[in-house]
Design a protein around this motif. Structure first.
Motif, PDB file in Angstrom:
ATOM      1  N   ARG A 126      -6.650   9.679   6.119  1.00 23.52           N
ATOM      2  CA  ARG A 126      -6.098  11.049   5.869  1.00 23.52           C
ATOM      3  C   ARG A 126      -5.057  11.032   4.660  1.00 23.52           C
ATOM      4  N   TRP A 127      -4.109  10.171   4.692  1.00 26.20           N
ATOM      5  CA  TRP A 127      -3.167  10.030   3.669  1.00 26.20           C
ATOM      6  C   TRP A 127      -2.485   8.624   3.521  1.00 26.20           C
ATOM      7  N   LYS A 128      -1.953   8.308   2.512  1.00 31.11           N
ATOM      8  CA  LYS A 128      -1.063   7.069   2.347  1.00 31.11           C
ATOM      9  C   LYS A 128       0.301   7.637   1.641  1.00 31.11           C
ATOM     10  N   ALA A 129       1.398   6.629   2.175  1.00 38.22           N
ATOM     11  CA  ALA A 129       2.530   6.944   1.596  1.00 38.22           C
ATOM     12  C   ALA A 129       3.195   5.591   1.403  1.00 38.22           C
ATOM     13  N   HIS A 130       4.534   5.477   1.172  1.00 33.51           N
ATOM     14  CA  HIS A 130       5.038   4.069   0.794  1.00 33.51           C
ATOM     15  C   HIS A 130       6.560   4.213   1.496  1.00 33.51           C
ATOM     16  N   ALA A 131       6.768   3.098   2.183  1.00 35.20           N
ATOM     17  CA  ALA A 131       8.302   2.774   2.684  1.00 35.20           C
ATOM     18  C   ALA A 131       8.980   1.982   1.740  1.00 35.20           C
ATOM     19  N   THR A 132      10.238   1.733   2.146  1.00 37.91           N
ATOM     20  CA  THR A 132      10.844   1.139   1.190  1.00 37.91           C
ATOM     21  C   THR A 132      11.028  -0.402   1.153  1.00 37.91           C
ATOM     22  N   SER A 133      10.366  -1.056   2.037  1.00 36.91           N
ATOM     23  CA  SER A 133       9.793  -2.406   2.331  1.00 36.91           C
ATOM     24  C   SER A 133       8.675  -2.493   3.376  1.00 36.91           C
ATOM     25  N   ALA A 134       8.453  -3.840   3.874  1.00 36.60           N
ATOM     26  CA  ALA A 134       7.420  -3.958   4.653  1.00 36.60           C
ATOM     27  C   ALA A 134       7.782  -3.429   5.868  1.00 36.60           C
ATOM     28  N   VAL A 135       6.725  -2.973   6.637  1.00 37.77           N
ATOM     29  CA  VAL A 135       6.596  -2.294   7.876  1.00 37.77           C
ATOM     30  C   VAL A 135       6.090  -3.183   8.800  1.00 37.77           C
ATOM     31  N   LEU A 136       7.046  -3.639   9.717  1.00 38.83           N
ATOM     32  CA  LEU A 136       7.086  -4.527  10.841  1.00 38.83           C
ATOM     33  C   LEU A 136       6.926  -3.877  12.165  1.00 38.83           C
ATOM     34  N   ALA A 137       6.888  -2.751  12.402  1.00 38.77           N
ATOM     35  CA  ALA A 137       7.238  -1.993  13.873  1.00 38.77           C
ATOM     36  C   ALA A 137       6.159  -1.071  13.972  1.00 38.77           C
ATOM     37  N   PRO A 138       5.885  -0.464  14.965  1.00 31.74           N
ATOM     38  CA  PRO A 138       5.141   0.614  15.242  1.00 31.74           C
ATOM     39  C   PRO A 138       5.528   2.019  14.688  1.00 31.74           C
ATOM     40  N   PRO A 139       5.017   2.764  13.913  1.00 33.16           N
ATOM     41  CA  PRO A 139       5.526   4.282  13.428  1.00 33.16           C
ATOM     42  C   PRO A 139       5.619   4.967  14.693  1.00 33.16           C
ATOM     43  N   ALA A 140       6.329   5.732  14.716  1.00 37.25           N
ATOM     44  CA  ALA A 140       6.474   6.698  15.900  1.00 37.25           C
ATOM     45  C   ALA A 140       6.131   8.235  15.321  1.00 37.25           C
ATOM     46  N   LEU A 141       5.363   9.104  15.959  1.00 36.12           N
ATOM     47  CA  LEU A 141       4.969  10.290  15.855  1.00 36.12           C
ATOM     48  C   LEU A 141       5.301  11.478  16.753  1.00 36.12           C
TER      49      LEU A 141
END
Length: 377
Positions: A126-141
């Motif tokens: 559906r889409w892509k985005a960028h965080a400020t560094s590596a993502v090590l945790a589950p996102p929350a919705l």
């Protein structure tokens, strides 16, 4: 002083035994042999699947109704409906954080800080985005947002519809912080997250501003290592109460709306806790499982016979509390007194991520990539 992130590395942990609980790749000796128990409950595997090995990261499965989503280090993402694989895709790049999901989206993160959102129905991107560094945790919705915690301890909120960034929350960090795979929790108008230095923060979903900040633990000691008091697990919520636990710190509960502290107890935990309407359960750094009264913090019982088994966070289902260990064994304790009720082996590889509720049952994901739905009768 610029914050330094303490990677969970053997070279560091070998000289500091108190930190070894944070290391999912610990080279400690094999866990001690389990002693026989007299089972008082029947447990069984309802179904099992395989998604792929976790590799260097910790992957927590996501549950939406009777659907389970799981991800692996090689980029695999899997949807299981009532035990049957609905779809399996590959993100075409390594993954490091996952999974977050709701009825519409499945969201994972990468070591390069990329956020990938897929349609829950068919796995289409559906889409892509960028965080400020590596993502090590589950996102929350929740609340129309996808909220991601990156390795630099920043919270970034994205519009769930198109991935556009809505806000970033950042707070001052101590000089030294542990690398954490703890995600965030969305409840109503708040995002709850624990931080290095022992702080639990409630952030507004509307604009990313801090609403209140509670002290779970106060750093103590002479050296920077001694003063680590980080919250490295997910907060928990029940009946207007939010609780968190810190490594080298305490467990503390607060009033959800205003952050007033209700009680604290001196328990150090790197893996986390769970909660229901009456009790709180936590696995401490010596692999003892504690039960506390939720309203007062008084101790109800503790079970210490799983020492050095490198336990997961607990989960409460029915009249049982379950924890899983470094050999993929799930242990069931009586909620009444902590006595052993049953035991179940999975695939022999460690369960690092917290078990997740699946209706009245539970689901665990092993480091070897097994996904197991477990029923307690």
């Amino acid at each position: 002083m610029k914050m330094r992130v303490l990677a969970i590395a053997l070279t560091v942990l070998s000289g500091c035994s108190s930190l070894s609980a944070l290391n999912p790749f610990s080279s400690d000796d094999k866990p001690p042999k389990l002693q026989p128990i007299t089972a008082s409950a029947t447990v069984r595997v309802l179904w099992q699947g395989s998604v792929g090995k976790a590799g260097l990261y910790v992957f927590t499965p996501a549950v939406v109704g009777s659907t389970v989503y799981a991800a692996a280090g090689n980029g695999s993402i899997l949807r299981i409906d009532a035990g049957k694989v609905a779809w399996k895709i590959n993100a075409d790049q390594p993954l490091s954080g996952g999974v977050g999901a709701d009825d519409n989206l499945v969201v994972v993160g990468t070591p390069k800080g990329e956020i990938l959102a897929f349609a829950a129905a068919d796995g289409a991107l559906r889409w892509k985005a960028h965080a400020t560094s590596a993502v090590l945790a589950p996102p929350a919705l929740g609340d129309g947002l996808v909220v991601v915690r990156s390795a630099d301890n920043r919270l970034t909120a994205y519009d769930a519809a198109d991935g556009k960034r809505k806000w970033i929350y950042q707070r001052p960090m101590p000089a030294l912080a542990l690398r954490s795979t703890a995600g965030v929790l969305i409840d109503g108008p708040y995002v709850f997250a624990g931080f290095p230095g022992g702080k639990l923060v409630a952030v507004s979903t509307s604009n990313g501003a801090a609403v209140w900040e509670g002290t779970v633990a106060v750093p103590k000691g002479v050296t920077e290592l001694d003063r680590i008091a980080d919250i490295t697990s997910l907060p928990v919520i029940s009946n207007g109460t939010v609780c968190a636990v810190a490594f080298q710190g305490r467990v503390a509960c607060f009033e959800l709306g205003n952050g007033s502290q209700m009680w604290t107890r001196d328990v150090s935990s790197a893996v986390g806790l769970t909660i229901n309407d009456r009790q709180l359960y936590v696995t401490d750094d010596k692999d003892t499982v504690h039960a506390f009264d939720l309203s007062s913090g008084s101790s109800l019982w503790k079970q210490s016979r799983l020492a050095k088994r490198r336990l997961s966070a607990p989960i409460a289902r029915g009249d049982k509390v379950a924890v899983a260990d470094a050999e993929g064994v799930v242990h069931f304790l009586s909620r009444a007194d902590g006595a052993f009720s049953a035991r179940l082996a999975t695939d022999g590889s460690a369960v690092i991520a917290a078990p997740q509720a699946l209706g009245a049952n539970m689901v665990v994901q092993t480091r070897g990539g097994g996904v197991f739905a477990v029923e307690v009768e």
